[in-house]
Scaffold this active site. Structure first.
Site, PDB file in Angstrom:
ATOM      1  N   HIS A  64      58.514  30.344  -6.785  1.00 30.28           N
ATOM      2  CA  HIS A  64      57.252  29.967  -6.141  1.00 30.28           C
ATOM      3  C   HIS A  64      57.134  28.445  -5.973  1.00 30.28           C
ATOM      4  O   HIS A  64      56.673  27.748  -6.871  1.00 30.28           O
ATOM      5  CB  HIS A  64      56.095  30.492  -7.007  1.00 30.28           C
ATOM      6  CG  HIS A  64      54.766  30.487  -6.334  1.00 30.28           C
ATOM      7  ND1 HIS A  64      53.807  31.435  -6.601  1.00 30.28           N
ATOM      8  CD2 HIS A  64      54.211  29.664  -5.419  1.00 30.28           C
ATOM      9  CE1 HIS A  64      52.731  31.192  -5.872  1.00 30.28           C
ATOM     10  NE2 HIS A  64      52.951  30.104  -5.158  1.00 30.28           N
ATOM     11  N   ASP A 309      54.772  27.263  -8.943  1.00 27.28           N
ATOM     12  CA  ASP A 309      53.724  27.078  -7.925  1.00 27.28           C
ATOM     13  C   ASP A 309      53.620  25.596  -7.554  1.00 27.28           C
ATOM     14  O   ASP A 309      52.527  25.067  -7.336  1.00 27.28           O
ATOM     15  CB  ASP A 309      52.363  27.624  -8.414  1.00 27.28           C
ATOM     16  CG  ASP A 309      51.352  27.773  -7.278  1.00 27.28           C
ATOM     17  OD1 ASP A 309      51.717  27.555  -6.102  1.00 27.28           O
ATOM     18  OD2 ASP A 309      50.186  28.094  -7.570  1.00 27.28           O
TER      19      ASP A 309
END
Ligand SMILES: [Zn+2]
Length: 430
Positions: A64, A309
């Protein structure tokens, strides 16, 4: 091209390996690993590197990241993102589709792949969108995008609010055997919230995002995964209730996997006391009870992968009032040091489990293990990292290779210095 790394502590959770030995690389692949690798006749004439007893693990895999290219290259490019990756020990990254334009067509996928190849640093696996334009309405063309190189599909940054659209997405991707990656938040429950809803948001007078905003969507999509047989991967889970549902879904044998971010196992919503937007991300930093639930889920196998992320933003979007600031933090350079300090050194999980969550776990989740990634078994691509567990790093601007510096860990000193990163047997960092 032969390389022999001697005198390493080899740790490869995928093959249950943890001990001293050597790694022999031939033509970009692992030829031999372990006790006997140094004596392998094919090692004659190889370039020799003494690892000095340091830790050698498979290259880390991040499911991610947001590299902002195309569209917002002042925040990050594919090249600078890949450099941040290899500096952090990551040899494979999976890049989210919410660029501008979004990655819903083969032309964008191919452009991304050619930029990554030109950078020549780490392996780059694009995700396509779930819906055209990430508008949440019409399904993207999964078969064509998979053929072009997309490894999963996600409208990350936005939830797929329409349940029928999510149902169809899981149905079609189940035939293609690729995961749908869900960014779980019910926008009607989020409303205008910008931090976790709880005692801290109440005391600060900030609008909160309730845990239920994530949990109702996790519940819905687990039901849809069961109904369709599709593979649901839940991105950046953050609440106690979410982990309880994933644990139960896994016990029932559903195709549900999940990831957590380092910031969600490192920090809680009390950091927002400072009104510093480097602590503003989505999902938000949660309560201490939620953080405990993250740790429990990491330890008991509920979590499949640690993912960063990594979300670069310029200072102009962060050095503003909390309510106006952009959501998101970078994370590629700090993920391994935070994992070592907060999970391993504090005895939440073993070193082997920590490395599994950064290598074999993510490889299995997006089927990258089918290409031999996430392990150093003989025949696998020679992607590996040499780490000094005792070497300490200071998180400052010079340490961060990303184009952006929106990290909540500024000034932290952490263990786990990446001494070198190799991709396909080629040294790309250190
Ligand atoms: Zn997201």
């Amino acid at each position: 091209m032969a390389l022999l790394v001697n005198n390493a502590r080899l740790l490869d959770p995928a093959q249950g390996l943890d001990g001293p030995g050597s790694l022999l690389v031939l033509d970009g692949r692992v030829a031999a690993i372990g006790d006997a690798a140094g004596a392998d006749p094919r090692a004659a004439g190889a370039e020799v590197l003494d690892a000095g007893g340091k830790l050698l693990v498979p290259g880390l895999i991040d499911l991610h990241v947001h590299f902002r290219e195309p569209g917002q290259t002042r925040k990050e490019t594919i090249e600078t993102g890949c450099r941040a990756a290899v500096a952090g020990g990551f040899t494979s990254v999976c890049a989210m589709a919410n660029t501008n334009p979004v990655n819903d067509t083969v032309a964008i996928t191919e452009m991304m792949l050619s930029r990554a190849e030109k950078a020549g640093l780490c392996r780059y696996f694009p995700l396509g969108t779930v819906t055209k334009g990430a508008k949440g309405e019409e399904l993207a063309d999964y078969g064509t995008l998979k053929g072009a190189g997309c490894v999963a599909f996600s409208d990350d940054g936005l939830p797929v609010m329409n349940a029928t659209v999510m149902r169809r997405a899981l149905e079609y991707t189940s035939w293609l055997d690729v995961p749908i990656v869900a960014h779980e938040e019910d926008t009607s429950l989020v409303a205008k919230g910008y931090m976790h809803e709880g005692s801290v948001s109440a005391a600060l007078g900030c609008l909160g995002i309730p845990a239920a905003a994530e949990e109702v969507m996790v519940a819905r999509d687990i039901v849809l995964a069961e109904h369709t047989g599709g593979h649901l991967h839940l991105a950046h889970l953050s609440t106690k209730g979410s982990f309880r549902m994933v644990r139960e879904a896994k016990q029932r044998g559903l195709r549900v996997t999940c990831e957590v971010t380092p910031h969600h196992f490192a920090l809680t919503d009390k950091e927002l006391n400072r009104f510093d937007a480097d602590f503003k991300m989505n999902p938000p930093l949660r309560s201490p009870a939620d953080l405990e639930a993250v740790l429990e889920a990491l330890a008991d196998g509920t979590v499949d992968a640690i993912a960063t992320d990594h979300a670069p933003h310029g200072w102009d979007e962060k050095e503003v009032e909390l309510v106006l600031a952009a959501f998101g933090v970078i994370g590629l350079e700090t993920a391994l040091p935070l994992t070592l300090e907060l999970l391993v050194n504090r005895k939440v999980i073993s070193l082997a489990r920590a490395i599994e969550l950064l290598t074999a776990g993510p490889a299995r989740t997006f089927h990258l293990d089918r290409q031999g990634l996430g392990s150093l078994k003989a025949g696998s691509p020679a992607d590996f990292v040499l780490v000094d567990l005792d070497g300490r790093v200071l998180v400052d601007r010079a340490f961060i290779q990303s184009k952006s510096y929106n990290t909540p860990f500024k000034g932290w000193t952490l263990p786990g210095q990446v001494l070198g990163t190799w991709v396909g047997g080629k040294r790309v960092w250190g």
